[in-house]
Design a protein around this motif. Sequence first.
Motif: not given
Length: 198
Positions: A102-103, A109-110, A116-118
């Motif tokens: 997790l980042p 934020e972008e 996060m999605k990755q």
Amino acid sequence: MPKYKLYYFPLKGRGEIIRLLFAYANVEYEDVRIPFDEWPTKKNDFPFKQLPVLDVDGKRYSQSHAIERFLAREFSLVGKNSSTLAKADEFGEAMQDVMMKLPWTEKDEETKERLMKQALTETIPPALEIIENNFTNGDYYAGELTFTDIGFASCADHLLSLDSSVLDGTPKLKALFERIWAIPSIASWVKKRPKTAM
């Protein structure tokens, strides 16, 4: 009975596994949550200038994993022998590898949203599948309930808050999470614990 005092921030984070261990064992402790704005003036009071810290009858212990293992021994959650403990530790370390995908430190934020999605769709599911394929000892990873099953459930709780389908491809892990969350003392804690963003 020792007098326990846990110092951590007002969130789940690295303190929640410790709280869950106390909940499982039905052992009372003082849950001291230090507000972030007070931390700069208090950090020098703690051995490594970081949290969590567990105070046991005035003796302080630092580092979350060290505290988890200490309580696991106190609460008989380390397994019946060294082989069981080794398997439990294997599980715990494998889940730490998953969580580090997790980042956590990304500030933009972008970029964080993209990473996060990755992580949730591309890197974490295969890592969980590897753990699932090594889950061969019955209801619990090491063959009996250990502290890392409870630690896994805490990690899974966070992952599920990010993506409710993250465990769908790993039915053994999903069942383990549900089994831990259904333990009455843990279910009671989860129901009453303070609501936090993380």
